[in-house]
Design an enzyme around this catalytic site. Structure first.
Site, mmCIF file in Angstrom:
data_model
loop_
_atom_site.group_PDB
_atom_site.id
_atom_site.type_symbol
_atom_site.label_atom_id
_atom_site.label_comp_id
_atom_site.label_asym_id
_atom_site.label_seq_id
_atom_site.Cartn_x
_atom_site.Cartn_y
_atom_site.Cartn_z
ATOM 1 N N SER A 173 0.514 -1.198 0.285
ATOM 2 C CA SER A 173 -0.563 0.308 -0.094
ATOM 3 C C SER A 173 1.208 1.247 0.311
ATOM 4 C CB SER A 173 -0.600 0.211 1.071
ATOM 5 O OG SER A 173 -1.472 1.393 1.240
ATOM 6 N N HIS A 208 -1.222 -1.705 -4.191
ATOM 7 C CA HIS A 208 -2.385 -1.068 -3.770
ATOM 8 C C HIS A 208 -2.628 0.383 -3.458
ATOM 9 C CE1 HIS A 208 -6.502 -2.530 -1.050
ATOM 10 N NE2 HIS A 208 -5.720 -1.254 0.041
ATOM 11 N N ASP A 224 -4.596 3.400 -1.613
ATOM 12 C CA ASP A 224 -5.922 3.036 -0.783
ATOM 13 C C ASP A 224 -7.637 5.439 -1.011
ATOM 14 O OD1 ASP A 224 -6.505 1.082 1.394
ATOM 15 O OD2 ASP A 224 -4.023 2.059 1.897
ATOM 16 N N MET A 265 -9.403 7.412 -0.136
ATOM 17 C CA MET A 265 -9.932 8.206 0.931
ATOM 18 C C MET A 265 -10.682 9.873 0.970
ATOM 19 S SD MET A 265 -7.703 7.041 4.091
ATOM 20 C CE MET A 265 -6.805 5.623 3.650
ATOM 21 N N HIS A 320 -8.411 0.604 -3.782
ATOM 22 C CA HIS A 320 -8.892 0.210 -2.473
ATOM 23 C C HIS A 320 -10.074 1.515 -2.238
ATOM 24 C CE1 HIS A 320 -8.890 -0.445 2.552
ATOM 25 N NE2 HIS A 320 -10.955 -0.649 1.827
ATOM 26 N N MET A 327 -12.289 3.899 0.144
ATOM 27 C CA MET A 327 -13.162 4.321 1.724
ATOM 28 C C MET A 327 -13.157 5.337 0.345
ATOM 29 S SD MET A 327 -9.798 2.474 3.211
ATOM 30 C CE MET A 327 -8.406 2.878 2.223
ATOM 31 N N MET A 360 -11.257 -6.062 6.428
ATOM 32 C CA MET A 360 -10.368 -5.012 7.116
ATOM 33 C C MET A 360 -9.814 -5.469 8.395
ATOM 34 S SD MET A 360 -9.990 -2.310 5.198
ATOM 35 C CE MET A 360 -8.726 -1.960 5.729
ATOM 36 N N GLY A 400 -8.553 4.445 7.320
ATOM 37 C CA GLY A 400 -8.700 5.389 7.186
ATOM 38 C C GLY A 400 -7.319 5.614 7.709
ATOM 39 N N GLY A 448 -2.791 4.195 7.938
ATOM 40 C CA GLY A 448 -1.957 3.409 7.442
ATOM 41 C C GLY A 448 -1.343 2.969 9.593
ATOM 42 N N GLY A 449 -0.644 2.545 9.781
ATOM 43 C CA GLY A 449 0.108 2.333 10.609
ATOM 44 C C GLY A 449 -1.138 1.610 11.861
ATOM 45 N N ASP A 481 -5.834 -6.230 5.182
ATOM 46 C CA ASP A 481 -5.576 -5.186 4.974
ATOM 47 C C ASP A 481 -5.505 -5.022 6.162
ATOM 48 O OD1 ASP A 481 -5.253 -2.734 3.919
ATOM 49 O OD2 ASP A 481 -6.762 -2.256 3.011
ATOM 50 N N GLY A 482 -4.653 -4.062 6.689
ATOM 51 C CA GLY A 482 -4.337 -3.173 8.179
ATOM 52 C C GLY A 482 -3.472 -3.935 9.205
ATOM 53 N N GLY A 500 0.937 -1.417 4.460
ATOM 54 C CA GLY A 500 1.977 -0.416 3.718
ATOM 55 C C GLY A 500 2.956 0.421 4.681
HETATM 56 C C1 DX5 Z 1 -6.030 1.927 5.330
HETATM 57 C C2 DX5 Z 1 -5.547 1.300 4.638
HETATM 58 C C3 DX5 Z 1 -4.716 0.088 4.420
HETATM 59 C C4 DX5 Z 1 -3.520 1.134 5.593
HETATM 60 C C5 DX5 Z 1 -2.429 -0.157 5.716
HETATM 61 O O1 DX5 Z 1 -7.456 2.422 5.790
HETATM 62 O O2 DX5 Z 1 -7.067 0.708 4.182
HETATM 63 O O3 DX5 Z 1 -4.492 -0.331 2.949
HETATM 64 O O4 DX5 Z 1 -2.492 1.336 3.690
HETATM 65 O O5 DX5 Z 1 -1.561 0.366 5.740
HETATM 66 P P1 DX5 Z 1 -0.059 -0.615 7.520
HETATM 67 O O6 DX5 Z 1 0.073 -2.093 6.553
HETATM 68 O O7 DX5 Z 1 0.731 -0.348 7.535
HETATM 69 O O8 DX5 Z 1 -2.115 -1.420 8.152
HETATM 70 ZN ZN ZN Z 2 -7.149 -0.320 1.880
#
Ligand code: DX5
Ligand code: ZN
Length: 226
Positions: free
Chosen positions: A8, A33, A35, A37, A66, A68, A137, A142, A144-145, A175-176, A197
């Site tokens: 991601s 990937h 994201d 938002m 993806h 969102m 999910m 919303g 990363g990390g 994912d996540g 990510g």
């Molecule tokens: C979260 C995203 C993920 C995010 C994952 O809302 O959909 O794709 O980038 O990041 P990590 O791997 O750091 O949780």
């Molecule tokens: Zn994602």
């Protein structure tokens, strides 16, 4: 079962996305990937079709987008034109999910549906036969990390069971919060598309991090075969 790694780019340096994509591709990324938002469905705002179009010019692997966002129907055509090979939409925002899934397919992309952590697996019951993949999910979307929600592992098994029951060969994406410590477990539960990510881009060497994560994921595939 094969496993596909989908780094991601949310956690990459947005001023150097081309370098980020090239690095993870050298490390064995199978998909990129992306994201998207909107600041409504999720608190954060990220990117739109113009950035996808730019990434498409440099990426050699398919783009997994993806969404969102609320009202994804208004944007799927633009994302398809920008180069999305796969698009996933959240079941929580769509009263006419079946229509949206088929609209994505009609645009020539693979269609995925996404379940938030609090959304029951049963939400797939009437759509399982229509989708190319299901995204589970394992954090609240919303940012990363965030930390992997442990319950997600059992949820992947339940999604696989529902899909199998309906004779669907749809893939499961997760994912996540995926990292070296949990990736093999989620793969052995049935996930075959792995998003990561921060475990890749918040390291000094994203190429190497991608390679190691994919190797660890493949170890989960062998566990599945035993
Ligand atoms: C979260 C995203 C993920 C995010 C994952 O809302 O959909 O794709 O980038 O990041 P990590 O791997 O750091 O949780
Ligand atoms: Zn994602």
């Amino acid at each position: 079962m094969s496993v596909r790694l989908a780094p991601s780019i949310l956690s990459a340096d947005f001023a150097a996305l081309g370098d980020a994509v090239a690095a993870v591709e050298r490390g064995g990324a199978d998909l990129i990937h992306v994201d998207v938002m909107d600041g409504h469905f999720v608190p954060n705002i990220t990117i739109g079709p113009p950035v996808v179009r730019s990434i498409k010019r440099v990426a050699t692997v398919p783009l997994d987008v993806h969404l969102m966002i609320e009202e994804p129907d208004r944007y799927i055509e633009a994302f398809a034109e920008a180069g999305a090979a796969m698009m996933s939409v959240h079941v929580e925002v769509l009263p006419h999910l079946h229509r949206t899934v088929h609209a994505i397919k009609a645009l020539g992309a693979q269609a995925g549906v996404v379940l938030n952590p609090s959304t029951p697996v049963a939400a797939l019951e009437e759509i399982a036969g229509d989708v190319d993949y299901v995204l589970v999910m394992s954090v609240n979307p919303g940012f990363g990390g965030q930390t992997f929600i442990p319950r997600s592992e059992a949820k992947v098994r339940e999604v696989r069971a529902l899909l199998d029951r309906q004779g669907s060969r749809a893939a499961i994406e997760i994912d996540g919060g995926i990292d070296l410590a949990n990736v093999a477990r989620v793969v052995s539960a049935g996930a075959s598309m792995i998003v990561a990510g921060s475990a890749i881009f918040h390291t000094p060497d994203p190429e190497r991090a991608a390679r190691e994560l994919k190797a660890a994921a493949l170890a989960g595939v062998s566990a599945l075969r035993r």
